[in-house]
Design a protein around this motif. Structure first.
Motif, PDB file in Angstrom:
ATOM      1  N   GLN A 103       0.820  -1.209   0.000  1.00 38.77           N
ATOM      2  CA  GLN A 103       0.000   0.000   0.000  1.00 38.77           C
ATOM      3  C   GLN A 103       0.858   1.265   0.000  1.00 38.77           C
ATOM      4  O   GLN A 103       0.555   2.230  -0.705  1.00 38.77           O
ATOM      5  N   GLU A 104       1.940   1.229   0.755  1.00 37.43           N
ATOM      6  CA  GLU A 104       2.850   2.379   0.801  1.00 37.43           C
ATOM      7  C   GLU A 104       3.478   2.606  -0.572  1.00 37.43           C
ATOM      8  O   GLU A 104       3.612   3.752  -1.032  1.00 37.43           O
ATOM      9  N   TYR A 105       3.844   1.491  -1.234  1.00 38.85           N
ATOM     10  CA  TYR A 105       4.457   1.617  -2.560  1.00 38.85           C
ATOM     11  C   TYR A 105       3.470   2.199  -3.570  1.00 38.85           C
ATOM     12  O   TYR A 105       3.827   3.060  -4.373  1.00 38.85           O
ATOM     13  N   LEU A 106       2.226   1.732  -3.499  1.00 35.08           N
ATOM     14  CA  LEU A 106       1.187   2.261  -4.391  1.00 35.08           C
ATOM     15  C   LEU A 106       0.980   3.751  -4.165  1.00 35.08           C
ATOM     16  O   LEU A 106       0.854   4.522  -5.121  1.00 35.08           O
ATOM     17  N   ASN A 107       0.941   4.152  -2.906  1.00 32.26           N
ATOM     18  CA  ASN A 107       0.787   5.581  -2.572  1.00 32.26           C
ATOM     19  C   ASN A 107       1.966   6.399  -3.107  1.00 32.26           C
ATOM     20  O   ASN A 107       1.780   7.496  -3.642  1.00 32.26           O
ATOM     21  N   ASN A 108       3.186   5.841  -2.976  1.00 28.77           N
ATOM     22  CA  ASN A 108       4.377   6.521  -3.492  1.00 28.77           C
ATOM     23  C   ASN A 108       4.328   6.648  -5.011  1.00 28.77           C
ATOM     24  O   ASN A 108       4.717   7.672  -5.568  1.00 28.77           O
ATOM     25  N   LEU A 109       3.848   5.593  -5.664  1.00 25.75           N
ATOM     26  CA  LEU A 109       3.760   5.604  -7.127  1.00 25.75           C
ATOM     27  C   LEU A 109       2.740   6.645  -7.597  1.00 25.75           C
ATOM     28  O   LEU A 109       2.970   7.346  -8.590  1.00 25.75           O
ATOM     29  N   LYS A 110       1.646   6.777  -6.866  1.00 26.92           N
ATOM     30  CA  LYS A 110       0.634   7.787  -7.209  1.00 26.92           C
ATOM     31  C   LYS A 110       1.164   9.202  -6.955  1.00 26.92           C
ATOM     32  O   LYS A 110       0.881  10.122  -7.725  1.00 26.92           O
ATOM     33  N   THR A 111       1.943   9.368  -5.874  1.00 29.44           N
ATOM     34  CA  THR A 111       2.578  10.663  -5.608  1.00 29.44           C
ATOM     35  C   THR A 111       3.583  10.988  -6.704  1.00 29.44           C
ATOM     36  O   THR A 111       3.682  12.132  -7.158  1.00 29.44           O
ATOM     37  N   TYR A 112       4.333   9.975  -7.125  1.00 33.78           N
ATOM     38  CA  TYR A 112       5.310  10.134  -8.214  1.00 33.78           C
ATOM     39  C   TYR A 112       4.596  10.585  -9.495  1.00 33.78           C
ATOM     40  O   TYR A 112       5.068  11.483 -10.191  1.00 33.78           O
ATOM     41  N   GLN A 113       3.453   9.971  -9.762  1.00 36.86           N
ATOM     42  CA  GLN A 113       2.656  10.330 -10.950  1.00 36.86           C
ATOM     43  C   GLN A 113       2.227  11.797 -10.894  1.00 36.86           C
ATOM     44  O   GLN A 113       2.344  12.532 -11.881  1.00 36.86           O
ATOM     45  N   LEU A 114       1.767  12.241  -9.734  1.00 38.41           N
ATOM     46  CA  LEU A 114       1.340  13.631  -9.544  1.00 38.41           C
ATOM     47  C   LEU A 114       2.529  14.588  -9.669  1.00 38.41           C
ATOM     48  O   LEU A 114       2.423  15.641 -10.308  1.00 38.41           O
ATOM     49  N   ASN A 115       3.666  14.203  -9.079  1.00 41.11           N
ATOM     50  CA  ASN A 115       4.868  15.035  -9.154  1.00 41.11           C
ATOM     51  C   ASN A 115       5.361  15.193 -10.592  1.00 41.11           C
ATOM     52  O   ASN A 115       5.813  16.266 -10.990  1.00 41.11           O
ATOM     53  N   ARG A 116       5.284  14.115 -11.366  1.00 36.64           N
ATOM     54  CA  ARG A 116       5.717  14.181 -12.760  1.00 36.64           C
ATOM     55  C   ARG A 116       4.800  15.101 -13.571  1.00 36.64           C
ATOM     56  O   ARG A 116       5.249  15.827 -14.447  1.00 36.64           O
ATOM     57  N   TYR A 117       3.511  15.071 -13.240  1.00 40.31           N
ATOM     58  CA  TYR A 117       2.561  15.967 -13.918  1.00 40.31           C
ATOM     59  C   TYR A 117       2.944  17.424 -13.656  1.00 40.31           C
ATOM     60  O   TYR A 117       2.981  18.255 -14.564  1.00 40.31           O
ATOM     61  N   LYS A 118       3.252  17.738 -12.382  1.00 45.31           N
ATOM     62  CA  LYS A 118       3.663  19.104 -12.021  1.00 45.31           C
ATOM     63  C   LYS A 118       4.991  19.469 -12.692  1.00 45.31           C
ATOM     64  O   LYS A 118       5.176  20.596 -13.143  1.00 45.31           O
ATOM     65  N   LEU A 119       5.900  18.477 -12.731  1.00 43.19           N
ATOM     66  CA  LEU A 119       7.226  18.704 -13.300  1.00 43.19           C
ATOM     67  C   LEU A 119       7.151  19.108 -14.768  1.00 43.19           C
ATOM     68  O   LEU A 119       7.889  19.985 -15.213  1.00 43.19           O
ATOM     69  N   TYR A 120       6.261  18.472 -15.509  1.00 40.92           N
ATOM     70  CA  TYR A 120       6.164  18.742 -16.949  1.00 40.92           C
ATOM     71  C   TYR A 120       5.174  19.856 -17.283  1.00 40.92           C
ATOM     72  O   TYR A 120       4.971  20.168 -18.443  1.00 40.92           O
ATOM     73  N   ASN A 121       4.558  20.425 -16.271  1.00 39.20           N
ATOM     74  CA  ASN A 121       3.630  21.534 -16.508  1.00 39.20           C
ATOM     75  C   ASN A 121       4.143  22.797 -15.824  1.00 39.20           C
ATOM     76  O   ASN A 121       4.985  23.483 -16.371  1.00 39.20           O
ATOM     77  N   SER A 122       3.657  23.124 -14.638  1.00 37.92           N
ATOM     78  CA  SER A 122       4.021  24.394 -14.004  1.00 37.92           C
ATOM     79  C   SER A 122       5.519  24.503 -13.711  1.00 37.92           C
ATOM     80  O   SER A 122       6.137  25.533 -13.987  1.00 37.92           O
ATOM     81  N   LEU A 123       6.138  23.446 -13.171  1.00 38.38           N
ATOM     82  CA  LEU A 123       7.562  23.504 -12.843  1.00 38.38           C
ATOM     83  C   LEU A 123       8.426  23.575 -14.096  1.00 38.38           C
ATOM     84  O   LEU A 123       9.491  24.187 -14.081  1.00 38.38           O
TER      85      LEU A 123
END
Length: 201
Positions: A103-123
């Protein structure tokens, strides 16, 4: 033709379910995660190498204008911040073992997905604007040594490269990563479901 339509209708109604064991799915998902980690590590190494190269340029070459020092400073700080962001995201997918903490890994993977979205957009736009500003200040002194044709070529190539990275390359990377990470999340959710589901006798 009617017989063909009937066969096609029967085929569409027939659901074929291919079952893979949780172990097989886990091995395949781990292989994809290793590929994702390797690509992320390469990005970090590339950014770190750029940081070192520009820092070495700043240390070993003499520049007369204060604008060049400002430009290199902005560029180094921007690359440094972006490298730290990439490293933070890398740790999300590298630090936790799925088999030990699913469950922790899944949560980390979803956070990673969100971070990548921010990285390729606003950041990403922050990175592009900051890097362009640094290059602008750096060019003030450097371009003074060039003739008119060389100035036009240098500015034109730099502009075209930034434009290419901000449009075609960025869109292709976003699409590929979005699909890849979404598929990984789906696979790990299915594996979790199979592991947690009670066996039926």
């Amino acid at each position: 033709m009617q017989a063909f339509d009937q066969i096609q209708e029967l085929w569409q109604k027939h659901e074929v379910e291919v079952k893979f064991s949780a172990d097989e799915m886990l091995q395949q998902a781990k292989k994809e995660v290793n590929g994702l980690k390797f690509k992320s590590a390469l990005n970090i190494i590339g950014m770190a190498a750029s940081f070192i190269a520009i820092a070495a340029l700043w240390i070993f070459f003499h520049f007369d204008s204060w604008t060049t020092h400002v430009g290199i400073s902005i560029t180094i700080i921007t690359i440094g911040i972006y490298t730290l962001i990439l490293y933070r995201d890398y740790r999300l997918i590298a630090k936790t073992d799925f088999t030990a903490h699913p469950q922790e890994y899944l949560n980390n993977l979803k956070t990673y997905q969100l971070n990548r979205y921010k990285l390729y957009n606003s950041l990403y736009w922050f990175y592009t604007v900051a890097l362009s500003t640094g290059i602008f200040f750096y060019f003030i002194e450097i371009l003074s040594h060039f003739n008119l044709v060389q100035k036009i070529i240098a500015i034109g190539l730099t502009f075209l490269w930034i434009l290419f990275c901000s449009t075609i390359l960025r869109r292709a990377v976003i699409k590929r990563e979005k699909e890849r990470i979404a598929l990984l999340i789906e696979k790990f959710e299915r594996i979790s479901g199979q592991i947690s589901a009670p066996e039926k006798f």
